[in-house]
Write a protein that holds these residues in place. Sequence first.
Motif, PDB file in Angstrom:
ATOM      1  N   LYS A  89      -4.579  50.450  -6.350  1.00 50.17           N
ATOM      2  CA  LYS A  89      -5.001  49.435  -5.394  1.00 50.17           C
ATOM      3  C   LYS A  89      -5.189  50.012  -3.998  1.00 50.17           C
ATOM      4  N   GLY A  90      -4.351  50.994  -3.664  1.00 49.70           N
ATOM      5  CA  GLY A  90      -4.419  51.545  -2.325  1.00 49.70           C
ATOM      6  C   GLY A  90      -4.259  53.046  -2.340  1.00 49.70           C
ATOM      7  N   VAL A  91      -4.795  53.704  -1.311  1.00 51.64           N
ATOM      8  CA  VAL A  91      -4.699  55.157  -1.206  1.00 51.64           C
ATOM      9  C   VAL A  91      -4.333  55.550   0.220  1.00 51.64           C
ATOM     10  N   PHE A  92      -3.814  56.766   0.353  1.00 47.31           N
ATOM     11  CA  PHE A  92      -3.567  57.356   1.662  1.00 47.31           C
ATOM     12  C   PHE A  92      -3.875  58.840   1.573  1.00 47.31           C
ATOM     13  N   GLY A  93      -4.414  59.385   2.644  1.00 46.46           N
ATOM     14  CA  GLY A  93      -4.878  60.770   2.622  1.00 46.46           C
ATOM     15  C   GLY A  93      -6.388  60.807   2.778  1.00 46.46           C
ATOM     16  N   PRO A  94      -6.983  62.007   2.803  1.00 46.32           N
ATOM     17  CA  PRO A  94      -8.432  62.138   3.028  1.00 46.32           C
ATOM     18  C   PRO A  94      -9.240  61.383   1.978  1.00 46.32           C
ATOM     19  N   THR A  95      -9.867  60.284   2.393  1.00 47.50           N
ATOM     20  CA  THR A  95     -10.593  59.415   1.466  1.00 47.50           C
ATOM     21  C   THR A  95     -12.058  59.262   1.849  1.00 47.50           C
ATOM     22  N   LYS A  96     -12.313  59.130   3.159  1.00 43.56           N
ATOM     23  CA  LYS A  96     -13.686  59.028   3.659  1.00 43.56           C
ATOM     24  C   LYS A  96     -13.930  60.083   4.729  1.00 43.56           C
ATOM     25  N   THR A  97     -15.147  60.630   4.719  1.00 46.88           N
ATOM     26  CA  THR A  97     -15.531  61.568   5.772  1.00 46.88           C
ATOM     27  C   THR A  97     -15.913  60.783   7.018  1.00 46.88           C
ATOM     28  N   THR A  98     -16.132  61.494   8.109  1.00 42.80           N
ATOM     29  CA  THR A  98     -16.545  60.816   9.346  1.00 42.80           C
ATOM     30  C   THR A  98     -17.898  60.135   9.181  1.00 42.80           C
ATOM     31  N   ALA A  99     -18.672  60.584   8.192  1.00 46.86           N
ATOM     32  CA  ALA A  99     -19.973  59.963   7.913  1.00 46.86           C
ATOM     33  C   ALA A  99     -19.837  58.744   7.011  1.00 46.86           C
ATOM     34  N   VAL A 104     -14.145  64.859  -0.522  1.00 46.04           N
ATOM     35  CA  VAL A 104     -14.102  65.680  -1.736  1.00 46.04           C
ATOM     36  C   VAL A 104     -12.837  65.416  -2.538  1.00 46.04           C
ATOM     37  N   GLN A 105     -11.752  65.040  -1.863  1.00 39.69           N
ATOM     38  CA  GLN A 105     -10.493  64.794  -2.559  1.00 39.69           C
ATOM     39  C   GLN A 105     -10.436  63.433  -3.242  1.00 39.69           C
ATOM     40  N   ALA A 106     -11.453  62.603  -3.030  1.00 37.81           N
ATOM     41  CA  ALA A 106     -11.494  61.292  -3.674  1.00 37.81           C
ATOM     42  C   ALA A 106     -12.116  61.346  -5.061  1.00 37.81           C
ATOM     43  N   GLY A 107     -12.690  62.491  -5.430  1.00 38.02           N
ATOM     44  CA  GLY A 107     -13.253  62.635  -6.767  1.00 38.02           C
ATOM     45  C   GLY A 107     -14.333  61.613  -7.053  1.00 38.02           C
ATOM     46  N   ASP A 108     -14.239  60.969  -8.213  1.00 42.54           N
ATOM     47  CA  ASP A 108     -15.245  59.995  -8.640  1.00 42.54           C
ATOM     48  C   ASP A 108     -14.894  58.558  -8.266  1.00 42.54           C
ATOM     49  N   MET A 109     -13.805  58.358  -7.557  1.00 48.19           N
ATOM     50  CA  MET A 109     -13.408  57.001  -7.193  1.00 48.19           C
ATOM     51  C   MET A 109     -14.462  56.324  -6.319  1.00 48.19           C
ATOM     52  N   ASP A 110     -14.617  55.034  -6.506  1.00 47.59           N
ATOM     53  CA  ASP A 110     -15.417  54.221  -5.596  1.00 47.59           C
ATOM     54  C   ASP A 110     -14.481  53.835  -4.454  1.00 47.59           C
ATOM     55  N   VAL A 111     -14.595  54.543  -3.337  1.00 46.67           N
ATOM     56  CA  VAL A 111     -13.626  54.347  -2.258  1.00 46.67           C
ATOM     57  C   VAL A 111     -13.768  52.992  -1.580  1.00 46.67           C
ATOM     58  N   SER A 112     -14.855  52.276  -1.876  1.00 48.17           N
ATOM     59  CA  SER A 112     -15.022  50.938  -1.311  1.00 48.17           C
ATOM     60  C   SER A 112     -14.158  49.914  -2.043  1.00 48.17           C
ATOM     61  N   LYS A 113     -13.597  50.312  -3.178  1.00 53.04           N
ATOM     62  CA  LYS A 113     -12.811  49.376  -3.987  1.00 53.04           C
ATOM     63  C   LYS A 113     -11.308  49.602  -3.877  1.00 53.04           C
ATOM     64  N   VAL A 114     -10.902  50.441  -2.946  1.00 54.66           N
ATOM     65  CA  VAL A 114      -9.469  50.664  -2.720  1.00 54.66           C
ATOM     66  C   VAL A 114      -9.144  50.393  -1.264  1.00 54.66           C
ATOM     67  N   THR A 115      -7.918  49.951  -1.025  1.00 55.82           N
ATOM     68  CA  THR A 115      -7.454  49.761   0.347  1.00 55.82           C
ATOM     69  C   THR A 115      -6.993  51.107   0.895  1.00 55.82           C
ATOM     70  N   ILE A 116      -7.584  51.537   1.992  1.00 60.01           N
ATOM     71  CA  ILE A 116      -7.235  52.816   2.591  1.00 60.01           C
ATOM     72  C   ILE A 116      -6.160  52.590   3.650  1.00 60.01           C
ATOM     73  N   LEU A 117      -4.976  53.101   3.381  1.00 57.52           N
ATOM     74  CA  LEU A 117      -3.838  52.897   4.282  1.00 57.52           C
ATOM     75  C   LEU A 117      -3.804  53.930   5.399  1.00 57.52           C
ATOM     76  N   GLY A 118      -4.505  55.022   5.204  1.00 57.99           N
ATOM     77  CA  GLY A 118      -4.562  56.083   6.204  1.00 57.99           C
ATOM     78  C   GLY A 118      -5.496  57.159   5.702  1.00 57.99           C
ATOM     79  N   ASN A 119      -6.330  57.683   6.586  1.00 59.69           N
ATOM     80  CA  ASN A 119      -7.339  58.642   6.175  1.00 59.69           C
ATOM     81  C   ASN A 119      -7.047  60.054   6.678  1.00 59.69           C
ATOM     82  N   THR A 120      -6.169  60.162   7.659  1.00 54.79           N
ATOM     83  CA  THR A 120      -5.845  61.471   8.224  1.00 54.79           C
ATOM     84  C   THR A 120      -4.331  61.641   8.277  1.00 54.79           C
TER      85      THR A 120
END
Length: 348
Positions: A89-99, A104-120
């Motif tokens: 449901k949620g992730v923390f760590g490098p998930t989205k680039t500045t763009a 790269v560490q998100a693999g094949d996940m659709d990052v729009s479908k998880v709650t990002i608790l922290g990206n850096t």
Amino acid sequence: MSHARSTHFTRRGLLAAGGVLGLGAALAACGDDKGGDAGSEGQAKGGRSGSWSFTDDRGTTVKLDAVPADIVAFTGAAAALYDYGIQVKGVFGPTKTTAGKADVQAGDMDVSKVTILGNTWGQFNIEKYAALAPDLLISTMFDDAGTLWYVPEESKKKITQLAPSVGVSVYDRQLTQPLERMWKLAESLGADMKAAKATDARKRFEEASARLRAAAKAKPGIKVMAGSASDQLFYVSGTNLSIDLEYFKALGVRFVEPPESAKKQGGGWYESLSWENVDKYRADIIMMDDRTSAIQPADITKATWRKLPAVKAGQVIARSPEPILSYDKCVPLLTGLAEALEKAKKVS
């Protein structure tokens, strides 16, 4: 930009350097959750229903009345579970680039479908975490002190009070060990490990390992250097401590090995070189850190870099110092190095 938990390492030097490099070792010196080696495997009864338990690599056994469904995980761990059919449901760590693209560490996940608790580094939104009502938190560990990767030390107590945690060690062992641990964890969470996707990936990994072993045997004179680039420094990683390099070395790959005295400042993981001294070691192939925290080869403008024999020969490949721990994602790491060895010319 100093690292809050170590007066000897900068955040850039720790995060940008290959193989996680000094950060795992620095945290090992500061961590306070001492734990043991892996214990019994997890088990799920009746699929995703029924009681659940798993003994992690700290020796901590988590027992729940039901198989956890609301999971929060470090991005790389979440990506591995995703490959086995487990959605967090949620992730923390490098998930989205500045763009705004998937890291790269998100693999094949659709990052729009998880709650990002922290990206850096240092980011972890506890309020969002609590709102997810998590059953379980999962992360990797880069030390032998049980420190959960990307869980901020200053808020660790609050975070761990909200849900039990599982740690998978990626410290000072070969890649195959954490791969197997993540396989067992996914299985305990209800993944179908007999599905063709999982079994085929495991078979491809074994085949890729055999290919790399053969390539290394056929090119015994080729030396590989694992590097990572920042604005001011070039980091040369030793093979000890890093799960990928330890495994590649076991398969016969010859690496540049900085002496222990040179790696001391890097927590035993790496040696820091000024760009003027980037030619200190002779290498025929250079593997470069592919994480977004590191400068990528195409963007390195240093004249000393361009003069390196391996660079001039086009024998520079990518390396994933934090491999996504699914067999599917680790196959390219093996085949990429095997292909580079097969094609490599002695240039050093």
